[in-house]
Every structure is written in structure tokens, then in C-alpha cells.
Design a protein around this motif. Structure first.
Motif, PDB file in Angstrom:
ATOM      1  N   LEU A  89       0.833  -1.210   0.000  1.00  0.00           N
ATOM      2  CA  LEU A  89       0.000   0.000   0.000  1.00  0.00           C
ATOM      3  C   LEU A  89       0.864   1.255   0.000  1.00  0.00           C
ATOM      4  O   LEU A  89       0.552   2.243  -0.664  1.00  0.00           O
ATOM      5  CB  LEU A  89      -0.931   0.004   1.213  1.00  0.00           C
ATOM      6  CG  LEU A  89      -2.046  -1.051   1.202  1.00  0.00           C
ATOM      7  CD1 LEU A  89      -2.807  -1.006   2.515  1.00  0.00           C
ATOM      8  CD2 LEU A  89      -2.975  -0.814   0.039  1.00  0.00           C
ATOM      9  N   ASN A  90       1.933   1.229   0.786  1.00  0.00           N
ATOM     10  CA  ASN A  90       2.824   2.391   0.830  1.00  0.00           C
ATOM     11  C   ASN A  90       3.451   2.644  -0.539  1.00  0.00           C
ATOM     12  O   ASN A  90       3.583   3.780  -0.982  1.00  0.00           O
ATOM     13  CB  ASN A  90       3.906   2.153   1.876  1.00  0.00           C
ATOM     14  CG  ASN A  90       4.777   3.385   2.064  1.00  0.00           C
ATOM     15  OD1 ASN A  90       4.260   4.491   2.110  1.00  0.00           O
ATOM     16  ND2 ASN A  90       6.079   3.194   2.162  1.00  0.00           N
ATOM     17  N   THR A 115      -5.998  12.817  11.734  1.00  0.00           N
ATOM     18  CA  THR A 115      -7.463  12.699  11.650  1.00  0.00           C
ATOM     19  C   THR A 115      -7.908  11.247  11.696  1.00  0.00           C
ATOM     20  O   THR A 115      -9.058  10.946  11.422  1.00  0.00           O
ATOM     21  CB  THR A 115      -7.945  13.324  10.331  1.00  0.00           C
ATOM     22  OG1 THR A 115      -7.336  12.641   9.235  1.00  0.00           O
ATOM     23  CG2 THR A 115      -7.622  14.795  10.274  1.00  0.00           C
ATOM     24  N   MET A 116      -7.004  10.330  12.050  1.00  0.00           N
ATOM     25  CA  MET A 116      -7.362   8.912  12.093  1.00  0.00           C
ATOM     26  C   MET A 116      -6.990   8.321  13.461  1.00  0.00           C
ATOM     27  O   MET A 116      -6.345   7.290  13.585  1.00  0.00           O
ATOM     28  CB  MET A 116      -6.616   8.160  10.985  1.00  0.00           C
ATOM     29  CG  MET A 116      -6.951   8.648   9.583  1.00  0.00           C
ATOM     30  SD  MET A 116      -5.825   8.040   8.345  1.00  0.00           S
ATOM     31  CE  MET A 116      -5.930   6.288   8.589  1.00  0.00           C
ATOM     32  N   GLY A 117      -7.391   8.977  14.525  1.00  0.00           N
ATOM     33  CA  GLY A 117      -7.033   8.502  15.858  1.00  0.00           C
ATOM     34  C   GLY A 117      -5.567   8.682  16.088  1.00  0.00           C
ATOM     35  O   GLY A 117      -4.998   9.730  15.883  1.00  0.00           O
ATOM     36  N   THR A 124       4.709   6.831   5.662  1.00  0.00           N
ATOM     37  CA  THR A 124       5.938   6.348   6.285  1.00  0.00           C
ATOM     38  C   THR A 124       5.764   6.226   7.797  1.00  0.00           C
ATOM     39  O   THR A 124       6.138   5.219   8.412  1.00  0.00           O
ATOM     40  CB  THR A 124       7.093   7.314   5.977  1.00  0.00           C
ATOM     41  OG1 THR A 124       7.230   7.427   4.557  1.00  0.00           O
ATOM     42  CG2 THR A 124       8.384   6.802   6.572  1.00  0.00           C
ATOM     43  N   GLU A 125       5.166   7.269   8.406  1.00  0.00           N
ATOM     44  CA  GLU A 125       4.911   7.203   9.845  1.00  0.00           C
ATOM     45  C   GLU A 125       3.911   6.089  10.166  1.00  0.00           C
ATOM     46  O   GLU A 125       3.981   5.443  11.205  1.00  0.00           O
ATOM     47  CB  GLU A 125       4.379   8.543  10.332  1.00  0.00           C
ATOM     48  CG  GLU A 125       5.389   9.681  10.181  1.00  0.00           C
ATOM     49  CD  GLU A 125       4.827  10.992  10.699  1.00  0.00           C
ATOM     50  OE1 GLU A 125       3.710  10.970  11.235  1.00  0.00           O
ATOM     51  OE2 GLU A 125       5.505  12.025  10.570  1.00  0.00           O
ATOM     52  N   THR A 126       2.974   5.857   9.264  1.00  0.00           N
ATOM     53  CA  THR A 126       1.994   4.784   9.485  1.00  0.00           C
ATOM     54  C   THR A 126       2.680   3.433   9.561  1.00  0.00           C
ATOM     55  O   THR A 126       2.395   2.609  10.431  1.00  0.00           O
ATOM     56  CB  THR A 126       0.960   4.796   8.347  1.00  0.00           C
ATOM     57  OG1 THR A 126       0.313   6.052   8.338  1.00  0.00           O
ATOM     58  CG2 THR A 126      -0.066   3.696   8.533  1.00  0.00           C
ATOM     59  N   LEU A 177      -5.991  -4.513  11.372  1.00  0.00           N
ATOM     60  CA  LEU A 177      -6.799  -4.576  10.164  1.00  0.00           C
ATOM     61  C   LEU A 177      -7.501  -3.243   9.895  1.00  0.00           C
ATOM     62  O   LEU A 177      -7.647  -2.817   8.743  1.00  0.00           O
ATOM     63  CB  LEU A 177      -7.822  -5.706  10.277  1.00  0.00           C
ATOM     64  CG  LEU A 177      -7.236  -7.129  10.293  1.00  0.00           C
ATOM     65  CD1 LEU A 177      -8.344  -8.150  10.524  1.00  0.00           C
ATOM     66  CD2 LEU A 177      -6.502  -7.421   8.984  1.00  0.00           C
ATOM     67  N   THR A 178      -7.961  -2.582  10.967  1.00  0.00           N
ATOM     68  CA  THR A 178      -8.639  -1.290  10.804  1.00  0.00           C
ATOM     69  C   THR A 178      -7.704  -0.247  10.208  1.00  0.00           C
ATOM     70  O   THR A 178      -8.081   0.519   9.314  1.00  0.00           O
ATOM     71  CB  THR A 178      -9.173  -0.796  12.155  1.00  0.00           C
ATOM     72  OG1 THR A 178     -10.116  -1.750  12.661  1.00  0.00           O
ATOM     73  CG2 THR A 178      -9.857   0.559  12.005  1.00  0.00           C
ATOM     74  N   ARG A 179      -6.486  -0.219  10.675  1.00  0.00           N
ATOM     75  CA  ARG A 179      -5.536   0.768  10.176  1.00  0.00           C
ATOM     76  C   ARG A 179      -5.146   0.486   8.725  1.00  0.00           C
ATOM     77  O   ARG A 179      -4.978   1.407   7.923  1.00  0.00           O
ATOM     78  CB  ARG A 179      -4.305   0.810  11.072  1.00  0.00           C
ATOM     79  CG  ARG A 179      -4.642   1.311  12.465  1.00  0.00           C
ATOM     80  CD  ARG A 179      -3.462   1.328  13.388  1.00  0.00           C
ATOM     81  NE  ARG A 179      -3.864   1.782  14.712  1.00  0.00           N
ATOM     82  CZ  ARG A 179      -3.022   1.971  15.725  1.00  0.00           C
ATOM     83  NH1 ARG A 179      -1.739   1.745  15.540  1.00  0.00           N
ATOM     84  NH2 ARG A 179      -3.452   2.392  16.903  1.00  0.00           N
ATOM     85  N   VAL A 180      -5.011  -0.781   8.386  1.00  0.00           N
ATOM     86  CA  VAL A 180      -4.727  -1.122   7.002  1.00  0.00           C
ATOM     87  C   VAL A 180      -5.883  -0.694   6.105  1.00  0.00           C
ATOM     88  O   VAL A 180      -5.694  -0.161   5.008  1.00  0.00           O
ATOM     89  CB  VAL A 180      -4.455  -2.630   6.875  1.00  0.00           C
ATOM     90  CG1 VAL A 180      -4.376  -3.029   5.394  1.00  0.00           C
ATOM     91  CG2 VAL A 180      -3.157  -2.988   7.570  1.00  0.00           C
ATOM     92  N   THR A 181      -7.117  -0.886   6.567  1.00  0.00           N
ATOM     93  CA  THR A 181      -8.302  -0.465   5.803  1.00  0.00           C
ATOM     94  C   THR A 181      -8.316   1.053   5.609  1.00  0.00           C
ATOM     95  O   THR A 181      -8.645   1.562   4.530  1.00  0.00           O
ATOM     96  CB  THR A 181      -9.580  -0.908   6.519  1.00  0.00           C
ATOM     97  OG1 THR A 181      -9.564  -2.333   6.666  1.00  0.00           O
ATOM     98  CG2 THR A 181     -10.817  -0.496   5.718  1.00  0.00           C
ATOM     99  N   GLU A 182      -7.959   1.798   6.652  1.00  0.00           N
ATOM    100  CA  GLU A 182      -7.919   3.254   6.549  1.00  0.00           C
ATOM    101  C   GLU A 182      -6.884   3.701   5.523  1.00  0.00           C
ATOM    102  O   GLU A 182      -7.107   4.651   4.763  1.00  0.00           O
ATOM    103  CB  GLU A 182      -7.632   3.869   7.908  1.00  0.00           C
ATOM    104  CG  GLU A 182      -8.778   3.726   8.901  1.00  0.00           C
ATOM    105  CD  GLU A 182      -8.412   4.197  10.298  1.00  0.00           C
ATOM    106  OE1 GLU A 182      -9.327   4.414  11.097  1.00  0.00           O
ATOM    107  OE2 GLU A 182      -7.209   4.350  10.575  1.00  0.00           O
TER     108      GLU A 182
END
Length: 434
Positions: A89-90, A115-117, A124-126, A177-182
Motif C-alpha cells: 500500500l505504501n 485525523t485517524m485517531g 511512512t509514519e503509518t 486490520l482497521t488501520r490497514v483499511t484506513e
């Protein structure tokens, strides 16, 4: 360690050394048997020194440990898989950003705002944050495994601890999984925005190309700059042409043009010239059932001209401030003269020349009932009174004289509201009409 523990138990239980010995020996001897590596040594010894089989509680603990190890391995595999997905994804996001930057139009995102918790907006930070989360999960699993190993010697694993472990593992997996979906949604949004902007840019470019093509066709259709006509097919207050040049101060003028109209009653206003403070500085109009009129400074002279038969006609009007003397020509022939039309009034400069409409204010406020309906060409204007021989030569197509004040050239004429410009060789077309 477990083998040593069993050996000590055997030594303690043997007491006087009667487990095994040889008669006649000075002392007691013990028999040691080698145990292969990996052999299950989980056993117990009773007070008589006999080895007992594994208890049900220990068997249950062993099964729990095996299950937890399998769960840990599965979670590790899941984490590795999610890392691969995140890297993919990156990479896709990086390509999207590079494509957007190359077009110079993709909207930049504000990565400094979260804006995503607790998920940073920067990919990159993700990835770094997800890596930290997975490492934390791994450390917690290893800690729990060590606790389980330590608790196996003290009794059965509490049910609440086992449930807590499973719940925590499920919760961490859900967060991942939630973060990957975001991230996937953010990538999709960026792609959609880039596509929409590209579409808008392409539409704008296509419109410009079409306009350029039309202009090229228009220009290429004219054999010379003066070989065109302006068409005003409807009696409205929004179809008109405009001469880009204005007039200087003048003490005489001649205006000539070709007209073709079959409108009735009256062909309307072929042209008007308005200045600040006087919208009717010069006007040629045929309105209703009245004859054609020439207005100078809002003063009126009736002209004996008739051009509403649907054929091309060459008309000229001349005027001089000396006694307000005027002349009217049709197809090279002088049909009328007069005087006292705004005598000693100089034509004011800096006004607007409109083709096809009568001005109530400078450059605007048109009346549809006074609009010209038909076609016109070769509108030329001079700051002097032309000789009759010159006017006749232009009408007979034996000579062409562009106006020294307003010449009829393509770049000097604008059209609005649906009025059009088209190629025309006026003398050939007039010959065909005859």
C-alpha cells in the motif's frame, strides 16, 4: 533441569540405597540411565520411590501451552502478512503521489494533522507505527508464554487469564486490520481526486483545442482579411458585432457598406456610434414603416434608400459639418442630398461602433425592435467626403478602398450573442444574385 529434578527425587526416595545395588559392595550404589534429548520427563515419584504417570492437570497445562504457541505462531504469520500488505500500500501511495506531483495539480494533504485517531497521515509514519505495534504484540506474547511456563509447576492456568489473552490478541488484530483499511481508503481517495483533476484539465484543454481549430478554420476560410461577412439572423437584443477601433474627432465622414436583408417592417439598425453623453452620435436606421434615416448628434435626415429585397446592395452616406450637408448613395448612384443636419457639430471621439444594434447607452441597452436582421460586409469609414467616382468604383467592384479611419478587416470585428462571421467574396456573390 527436569532430569536433575527426577534424579534428586529418586535419591530422596531411596533412603538406604535399595533401588539397585550389588551384594558385597562396601556402600550403596545408584544406577543412572541415559535419557535421550527431547524425552518427556514429566512424571512424579511417590513416597515409596515409584515413578507415577503424568496427572490430568499437567496434561491440560501442556495442551494449553501448545495451543498458545500455535496461536502465537499464527499471529506472527498474520503480522508478517500485514507488513507485506502495508509495504504494498505504501508503494502504491508513493506512486500516486509521484503521478499527482508530475501533473502539478494533485491537492496536497496535510500530514501534520492526525485525523485517524493515533494513526499518522504520513504513510511512512503509518508503517513505523504499525511496526511498533506489531513488535509490542510480539513482546507481550513472549511475556505471556514465559508466564505460562512458570505457572505450569504451580497448578492450572486460570480461565480469566486465558480469556484475557485471547481477547487481547483479537483486539490487537482488529486494530491492525482497521488501520490497514484506513490506509486503503486514503489511497483510493487520493486516486479519485487525481483522476477528477486530470479529467477537468483534459476537458479544458479539449475546449481550447476546439476553439483554436475553429479560429484556424475561420481564418483559413478567408482568402484575404476583408473577404468575410457578419450574419445577424434574428431580431434580438443580444446578437451584434463590435468594431474594435474607435473614431477620432471628425468634421466630415463617409460610411460605406454592403447590406443584404429582407426583414420587414424595416431592416433595423445596420450600425450605430455612441459616445459618453450622446448615444446617437451617428446612427443609420430603418425602423418600422419609416424610411431609412441618418442621425448625427440625435438630429435626423430621411434617406431615399430601399434595400429590403433580400439582395446585396452597396450603400454610402457622407456628411460634413459645414452646413450639415449630407449625401446618400445606393449601388453607386447618388439618390439624395440635404443640409442642415447637425451643422457645425464636430463628431466626438472615443465612442463605440456597434453593428446591428441601436445604442441607448454607450455600448449597450439594445432594443430588439430596432435590431438589424440580415448580413453586412465591407463596413469602411473615412474622415472625409469621398468623390462620387470613388463610391461608384467600389459599388461596381472595379476598385476597393479600405477606410482610413475604420477599415473592414477580420481582426477588427468581434461578434457576440450568436452572430457569426463567414467567408464571402462580395463581388462574386453579388454577381450570382444578379
Amino acid at each position: 533441569m527436569r532430569a536433575l529434578f527426577v534424579a534428586l527425587l529418586l535419591l530422596y526416595a531411596s533412603g538406604s540405597g535399595k533401588v539397585a545395588g550389588a551384594s558385597g559392595a562396601k556402600g550403596n550404589r545408584f544406577v543412572c540411565t541415559a535419557v535421550p534429548a527431547g524425552t518427556d520427563l514429566s512424571c512424579s515419584v511417590d513416597t515409596s520411590g515409584r515413578v507415577q504417570s503424568t496427572s490430568p492437570q499437567e496434561e491440560e497445562l501442556r495442551n494449553i501451552i501448545i495451543q498458545l504457541r500455535e496461536t502465537i505462531l499464527q499471529q506472527k504469520e498474520t503480522i508478517v502478512s500485514q507488513q507485506g500488505t502495508i509495504k504494498e500500500l505504501n508503494s502504491k501511495l508513493a506512486r500516486c503521489e509521484a503521478d499527482a506531483k508530475s501533473r502539478g495539480s494533485a491537492r496536497r494533504k496535510d500530514y501534520s494533522k492526525n485525523t485517524m485517531g493515533d494513526l499518522p497521515r504520513d504513510p511512512t509514519e503509518t508503517v513505523e507505527q504499525l511496526g511498533k505495534t506489531m513488535q509490542s504484540l510480539k513482546d507481550r506474547l513472549e511475556s505471556l508464554e514465559q508466564q505460562l511456563r512458570a505457572n505450569t509447576s504451580g497448578g492450572t492456568l486460570p480461565n480469566d487469564l486465558r480469556d484475557l489473552l485471547k481477547h487481547r490478541l483479537t483486539d490487537l488484530e482488529s486494530q491492525l486490520l482497521t488501520r490497514v483499511t484506513e490506509l486503503e481508503e486514503e489511497k483510493s481517495q487520493l486516486y479519485n481526486e487525481t483522476t477528477a483533476h486530470r479529467q477537468r484539465t483534459e476537458n479544458t484543454l479539449n475546449s481550447l483545442l476546439e476553439r483554436i481549430t475553429e479560429l484556424e478554420k475561420s481564418n483559413s476560410a478567408f482568402k484575404s482579411p476583408e473577404d468575410f461577412k457578419v450574419s445577424l439572423p434574428l431580431r434580438t437584443n443580444y446578437l451584434y458585432g463590435r468594431i474594435k477601433k474607435s473614431l477620432p474627432e471628425m468634421y466630415a465622414f463617409t460610411v460605406c457598406m454592403w447590406l443584404k436583408s429582407s426583414a420587414s417592417p424595416g431592416i433595423g439598425t445596420p450600425f450605430s456610434y455612441g459616445v459618453p453623453g450622446q448615444a446617437n452620435e451617428i446612427v443609420l436606421i430603418e425602423w418600422g414603416n419609416s424610411p431609412m434615416e441618418l442621425l448625427v448628434n440625435d438630429k435626423v435626415a430621411q434617406l431615399p434608400l430601399s434595400v429590403s429585397d433580400g439582395r446585396w446592395h452597396h450603400i454610402c452616406v457622407t456628411w460634413t459639418t459645414r452646413d450639415g450637408f449630407w449625401e446618400a448613395y445606393q449601388d453607386g448612384e447618388r439618390l439624395g442630398t440635404g443640409e442642415n443636419l447637425a451643422p457645425w457639430h464636430p463628431i466626438k471621439p472615443g465612442g463605440v461602433i456597434i453593428l446591428g444594434q441601436e445604442q441607448d447607452i454607450v455600448g449597450g441597452r439594445f432594443d430588439a425592435t430596432q435590431a438589424f436582421v440580415g448580413e453586412l460586409s465591407h463596413f469602411n469609414m473615412w474622415d472625409r467626403v469621398l468623390r462620387p467616382i470613388d463610391i461608384s468604383a467600389m459599388a461596381n467592384c472595379s476598385a476597393y478602398m479600405p477606410g482610413n479611419v475604420v477599415p473592414w478587416v477580420d481582426v477588427n470585428v468581434e461578434v457576440f450573442g450568436g452572430a457569426t462571421k463567414a467567408a464571402l467574396e462580395i463581388c462574386e456573390d453579388r454577381l450570382f444574385d444578379s
